[in-house]
Each structure stands twice: as C-alpha cells, then as structure tokens.
Motif scaffolding. Structure first.
Motif, PDB file in Angstrom:
ATOM      1  N   THR A   1       0.833  -1.209   0.000  1.00 27.68           N
ATOM      2  CA  THR A   1       0.000   0.000   0.000  1.00 27.68           C
ATOM      3  C   THR A   1       0.867   1.258   0.000  1.00 27.68           C
ATOM      4  N   ALA A   2       2.034   1.218   0.652  1.00 31.53           N
ATOM      5  CA  ALA A   2       2.947   2.364   0.613  1.00 31.53           C
ATOM      6  C   ALA A   2       3.424   2.608  -0.810  1.00 31.53           C
ATOM      7  N   PHE A   3       3.692   1.528  -1.548  1.00 33.11           N
ATOM      8  CA  PHE A   3       4.095   1.689  -2.947  1.00 33.11           C
ATOM      9  C   PHE A   3       2.970   2.335  -3.753  1.00 33.11           C
TER      10      PHE A   3
ATOM     11  N   SER B   1       2.657   5.932  -2.867  1.00 36.44           N
ATOM     12  CA  SER B   1       3.778   6.669  -3.456  1.00 36.44           C
ATOM     13  C   SER B   1       3.581   6.872  -4.947  1.00 36.44           C
ATOM     14  N   ALA B   2       3.074   5.856  -5.616  1.00 37.58           N
ATOM     15  CA  ALA B   2       2.793   5.982  -7.049  1.00 37.58           C
ATOM     16  C   ALA B   2       1.790   7.100  -7.282  1.00 37.58           C
ATOM     17  N   GLY B   3       0.780   7.177  -6.430  1.00 38.72           N
ATOM     18  CA  GLY B   3      -0.214   8.246  -6.544  1.00 38.72           C
ATOM     19  C   GLY B   3       0.358   9.619  -6.286  1.00 38.72           C
ATOM     20  N   ARG B   4       1.365   9.693  -5.426  1.00 41.23           N
ATOM     21  CA  ARG B   4       2.020  10.978  -5.160  1.00 41.23           C
ATOM     22  C   ARG B   4       2.861  11.420  -6.353  1.00 41.23           C
ATOM     23  N   VAL B   5       3.321  10.454  -7.156  1.00 42.57           N
ATOM     24  CA  VAL B   5       4.067  10.784  -8.375  1.00 42.57           C
ATOM     25  C   VAL B   5       3.095  11.292  -9.431  1.00 42.57           C
ATOM     26  N   SER B   6       2.013  10.526  -9.689  1.00 40.84           N
ATOM     27  CA  SER B   6       0.975  10.967 -10.629  1.00 40.84           C
ATOM     28  C   SER B   6      -0.212  10.009 -10.574  1.00 40.84           C
ATOM     29  N   PRO B   7      -1.418  10.521 -10.820  1.00 44.13           N
ATOM     30  CA  PRO B   7      -2.597   9.662 -10.842  1.00 44.13           C
ATOM     31  C   PRO B   7      -2.519   8.596 -11.942  1.00 44.13           C
TER      32      PRO B   7
ATOM     33  N   ARG C   1      -1.751   0.042 -10.015  1.00 41.13           N
ATOM     34  CA  ARG C   1      -2.872  -0.779  -9.516  1.00 41.13           C
ATOM     35  C   ARG C   1      -3.271  -1.863 -10.521  1.00 41.13           C
ATOM     36  N   GLU C   2      -3.350  -1.486 -11.795  1.00 34.44           N
ATOM     37  CA  GLU C   2      -3.721  -2.456 -12.833  1.00 34.44           C
ATOM     38  C   GLU C   2      -2.703  -3.591 -12.925  1.00 34.44           C
ATOM     39  N   THR C   3      -1.437  -3.247 -12.848  1.00 38.71           N
ATOM     40  CA  THR C   3      -0.389  -4.256 -12.939  1.00 38.71           C
ATOM     41  C   THR C   3      -0.411  -5.168 -11.720  1.00 38.71           C
ATOM     42  N   LEU C   4      -0.629  -4.609 -10.552  1.00 44.68           N
ATOM     43  CA  LEU C   4      -0.749  -5.432  -9.346  1.00 44.68           C
ATOM     44  C   LEU C   4      -1.962  -6.355  -9.444  1.00 44.68           C
ATOM     45  N   GLU C   5      -3.070  -5.832  -9.943  1.00 44.76           N
ATOM     46  CA  GLU C   5      -4.272  -6.656 -10.105  1.00 44.76           C
ATOM     47  C   GLU C   5      -4.028  -7.825 -11.051  1.00 44.76           C
ATOM     48  N   ASP C   6      -3.234  -7.588 -12.107  1.00 43.75           N
ATOM     49  CA  ASP C   6      -2.895  -8.665 -13.038  1.00 43.75           C
ATOM     50  C   ASP C   6      -2.134  -9.794 -12.344  1.00 43.75           C
ATOM     51  N   ARG C   7      -1.508  -9.487 -11.226  1.00 43.87           N
ATOM     52  CA  ARG C   7      -0.749 -10.471 -10.450  1.00 43.87           C
ATOM     53  C   ARG C   7      -1.540 -10.954  -9.236  1.00 43.87           C
ATOM     54  N   GLY C   8      -2.825 -10.631  -9.190  1.00 44.17           N
ATOM     55  CA  GLY C   8      -3.672 -11.106  -8.094  1.00 44.17           C
ATOM     56  C   GLY C   8      -3.638 -10.245  -6.848  1.00 44.17           C
TER      57      GLY C   8
ATOM     58  N   ALA D   1       5.345  -7.796 -10.633  1.00 45.67           N
ATOM     59  CA  ALA D   1       4.529  -6.609 -10.912  1.00 45.67           C
ATOM     60  C   ALA D   1       5.394  -5.354 -10.950  1.00 45.67           C
ATOM     61  N   LEU D   2       6.307  -5.233 -10.002  1.00 44.97           N
ATOM     62  CA  LEU D   2       7.173  -4.049  -9.983  1.00 44.97           C
ATOM     63  C   LEU D   2       8.039  -3.972 -11.237  1.00 44.97           C
ATOM     64  N   ARG D   3       8.582  -5.099 -11.675  1.00 43.42           N
ATOM     65  CA  ARG D   3       9.405  -5.091 -12.897  1.00 43.42           C
ATOM     66  C   ARG D   3       8.561  -4.721 -14.115  1.00 43.42           C
ATOM     67  N   GLU D   4       7.325  -5.200 -14.158  1.00 41.60           N
ATOM     68  CA  GLU D   4       6.436  -4.829 -15.262  1.00 41.60           C
ATOM     69  C   GLU D   4       6.080  -3.339 -15.190  1.00 41.60           C
TER      70      GLU D   4
END
Length: 175
Positions: A12-14, A17-23, A30-37, A55-58
């Motif tokens: 959730t921190a990641f 943080s992603a949201g703080r970079v840009s929406p 979120r989509e990439t994490l969802e693809d990984r369950g 997911a992070l590498r993708e």
C-alpha cells in the motif's frame, strides 16, 4: 507461488507513493498489481513476494525507470522510521534492515538482502544480494531520498557500479 510474503503495508505504501508521483502512474501500478492477483492491497494482509516483484518489474517497463525511482523517493517520505534518523548511516541502516522486516518467511534466497557500505564520508555503495525481487530503480530513489532526508544534501547522485558475483544490482549514492 513463493512462500516468502511481502507486507501489505509495503504494497500500500508503494501504491500511495505511485499516486504521489501521478494519478496515471497510480492507475498503471494498480492495474499491474491486479494482473498479479494483488487487488485492493490491504496493509494488514500479506502478498506473494515473487508476484509483487514481477509486478514491480512490469511497472518499470510500463512507466519507466525514472518514474519508479520517484516512487522510491516518495516511499521514504512516508516512512517515519527513516525520517526520524539524523545521519546518513542511520537512515541507510533503517532502509536496508526494513527489507527483512517487511517479509514473512524471509531468507536471503527467497527475498534477498539490501546492503550498504561507506566508501567515503559522502559516498555509499548500496547493493542487493540473493533473491531480491524488486527493481533497482525503486531502491535508487529510496536511497537517494534517505540521504537527502537524513544527511541534508540537496544534490545527491546515484550511479551504477559493477556488481560483485553475488549481487543482483549495485550503485553508489554520493553528494
């Protein structure tokens, strides 16, 4: 599925943080994490370390190294144990020791280890060994921001260095 698990608080921190970079970056993450369950990450849950690493590498492939590096910086800015430190070595100690703490069933082979070593008063070598799953860009951002927040320099450089045989990646952070 690996039996090494990553804390939902880190996941959730990641995302935060992603949201703080840009929406847009948060949406891609979120989509990439969802693809990984990993759907609607819960800070109280645990997630498969390998799936999260994939997911992070993708996400790096989709958003780029610099964007993920920015997320690493933002993660430090929401991590009180790092922000509470008043020296670079203390900040880097928290950054590297937290890696083991955010995993369940952690071993060097399953989840890797982050290390740091002082090369001079204003230069440190940071590396990952073992089964470290996360991209170097995330750690580069976190290490640079740790130096900024705990040591005070505004101009911090991060440069790749040659890896040793047991390392996944290595870089120097200097100011």
């Amino acid at each position: 599925m690996s039996d090494a698990m990553i804390s939902g608080a880190y996941v959730t921190a990641f995302v935060t943080s992603a949201g703080r970079v840009s929406p847009v970056f948060e949406k891609k993450a979120r989509e990439t994490l969802e693809d990984r369950g990993i759907t609607d990450p819960d800070p109280e849950s645990w997630y498969d370390n390998v799936q999260f690493g994939e997911a992070l590498r993708e996400i790096v492939e989709k958003a780029g190294e610099k964007t993920v590096e920015e997320a690493g910086k933002e993660m430090v800015n929401i991590t009180d144990p790092i922000l509470e430190q008043d020296s670079v070595p203390a900040g880097l100690e928290v950054l590297t020791s937290q890696h083991a703490e955010i995993h369940k069933n952690h071993t060097t082979e399953k989840a890797g280890v982050l290390t740091y070593e002082e090369e001079s008063g204003s230069r440190y070598r940071v590396s990952a060994v073992g089964g470290y799953e996360y991209p170097a860009s995330l750690v580069k951002g976190a290490a640079a921001e740790t130096v900024r927040q705990t040591g005070g320099p505004t101009n911090v450089s991060v440069d790749d260095v040659e890896t040793r045989p047991d390392e996944t990646f290595a870089f120097e952070v200097s100011w």
